[in-house]
Write a protein that holds these residues in place. Structure first.
Motif, short mmCIF file in Angstrom:
data_model
loop_
_atom_site.label_atom_id
_atom_site.label_comp_id
_atom_site.label_asym_id
_atom_site.label_seq_id
_atom_site.Cartn_x
_atom_site.Cartn_y
_atom_site.Cartn_z
N ALA A 251 39.92 11.51 58.13
CA ALA A 251 38.64 11.98 57.61
C ALA A 251 37.62 10.86 57.53
CB ALA A 251 38.83 12.62 56.23
N LEU A 252 38.04 9.68 57.11
CA LEU A 252 37.12 8.55 57.05
C LEU A 252 36.66 8.18 58.45
CD1 LEU A 252 38.89 6.33 54.38
CD2 LEU A 252 36.74 7.59 54.10
N HIS A 253 37.56 8.19 59.41
CA HIS A 253 37.22 7.87 60.80
C HIS A 253 36.24 8.88 61.38
CE1 HIS A 253 37.71 7.50 65.17
NE2 HIS A 253 38.04 6.25 64.92
N GLU A 254 36.51 10.15 61.13
CA GLU A 254 35.70 11.24 61.69
C GLU A 254 34.51 11.63 60.82
OE1 GLU A 254 36.16 12.80 64.77
OE2 GLU A 254 37.48 11.06 65.03
N LYS A 255 34.40 11.02 59.64
CA LYS A 255 33.32 11.32 58.70
C LYS A 255 33.26 12.83 58.38
CE LYS A 255 30.64 7.32 60.16
NZ LYS A 255 31.80 6.66 60.69
N CYS A 256 34.44 13.39 58.13
CA CYS A 256 34.51 14.79 57.71
C CYS A 256 34.94 14.85 56.24
CB CYS A 256 35.41 15.61 58.63
SG CYS A 256 37.16 15.23 58.58
N PRO A 257 34.64 15.95 55.56
CA PRO A 257 34.93 16.04 54.13
C PRO A 257 36.42 15.96 53.80
CG PRO A 257 33.46 17.81 54.82
CD PRO A 257 33.95 17.13 56.07
N ILE A 258 36.69 15.32 52.65
CA ILE A 258 38.03 15.27 52.08
C ILE A 258 37.99 16.15 50.84
CG2 ILE A 258 39.79 13.81 51.00
CD1 ILE A 258 38.43 11.41 52.50
N LEU A 259 38.75 17.23 50.86
CA LEU A 259 38.82 18.14 49.72
C LEU A 259 40.15 17.94 49.00
CD1 LEU A 259 36.66 19.39 51.64
CD2 LEU A 259 37.31 21.60 50.73
N VAL A 260 40.09 17.93 47.67
CA VAL A 260 41.29 17.79 46.84
C VAL A 260 41.33 18.98 45.88
CG1 VAL A 260 42.53 16.36 45.18
CG2 VAL A 260 41.13 15.27 46.96
N HIS A 261 42.47 19.65 45.84
CA HIS A 261 42.61 20.79 44.94
C HIS A 261 42.48 20.31 43.49
CE1 HIS A 261 44.00 24.45 43.07
NE2 HIS A 261 43.86 25.04 44.24
N LYS A 262 41.74 21.06 42.70
CA LYS A 262 41.48 20.67 41.32
C LYS A 262 42.76 20.52 40.49
CE LYS A 262 36.84 22.61 41.17
NZ LYS A 262 36.00 23.71 40.68
N LYS A 263 43.79 21.28 40.81
CA LYS A 263 45.04 21.20 40.03
C LYS A 263 45.76 19.86 40.22
CE LYS A 263 47.91 23.35 43.54
NZ LYS A 263 48.53 24.54 44.03
N LEU A 264 45.37 19.09 41.23
CA LEU A 264 46.00 17.79 41.50
C LEU A 264 45.27 16.62 40.84
CD1 LEU A 264 46.79 18.27 45.29
CD2 LEU A 264 48.30 18.68 43.33
#
Length: 151
Positions: A116-129
């Motif tokens: 994601a950092l390389h491709e500059k795309c969003p990183i989503l993290v589930h709120k429960k984590l």
């Protein structure tokens, strides 16, 4: 799962500690009270550090080679999602588009973050984590409780 179940991790921090190990910390913003923490190996921390511009390897890393091939093949990366934890292991998926079709691939979270950092795309993290950052007062209260407990 709906996207409202996720936060977008706009901040990616890395920390290396000889005793605790290599850590990647994801936060929605610098001042966010909640964060996601994962421990990663040396090669994973190197890949993420490279994508953050902190190190410059003399030769391409494994993910660099694969990303170059996939780019030439016309794969577009939409986002990565760190979505669950089972038996103390985090799980992620990479959402792509190939020939106009959305395709989802299972991934280790550390690899997904480097991608994601390389491709500059969003990183989503589930709120429960997410974990909540403790205030200095809460840390002090916790430490005083621990001192009174006999093991």
């Amino acid at each position: 799962m709906e996207n409202s179940d996720f936060i977008v991790a706009n901040e990616v921090y890395i920390k290396t500690d000889r005793q605790e190990g290599n850590m990647v910390i994801l936060k929605e913003s610098e001042n966010a009270d909640y964060y996601f923490l994962m421990f990663v190996g040396d090669s994973e921390i190197t890949a993420i550090a490279k994508e953050k511009g902190l190190v410059e390897p003399r030769r391409p890393l494994t993910h660099d080679t694969y990303l170059t091939i996939l780019e030439r093949a016309g794969v577009h990366f939409h986002r990565v999602e760190i979505h669950t934890m089972k038996e103390n292991t985090y799980y992620a998926r990479i959402v792509t588009e190939i020939d106009g079709e959305e395709m989802v691939f299972d991934s280790r979270p550390s690899d997904a973050v480097a991608l994601a950092l390389h491709e500059k795309c969003p990183i989503l993290v589930h709120k429960k984590l997410l974990r909540r950052e403790l205030s200095p007062e809460e840390v002090q209260e916790y430490e005083s409780i621990i001192k009174t407990v006999k093991f």
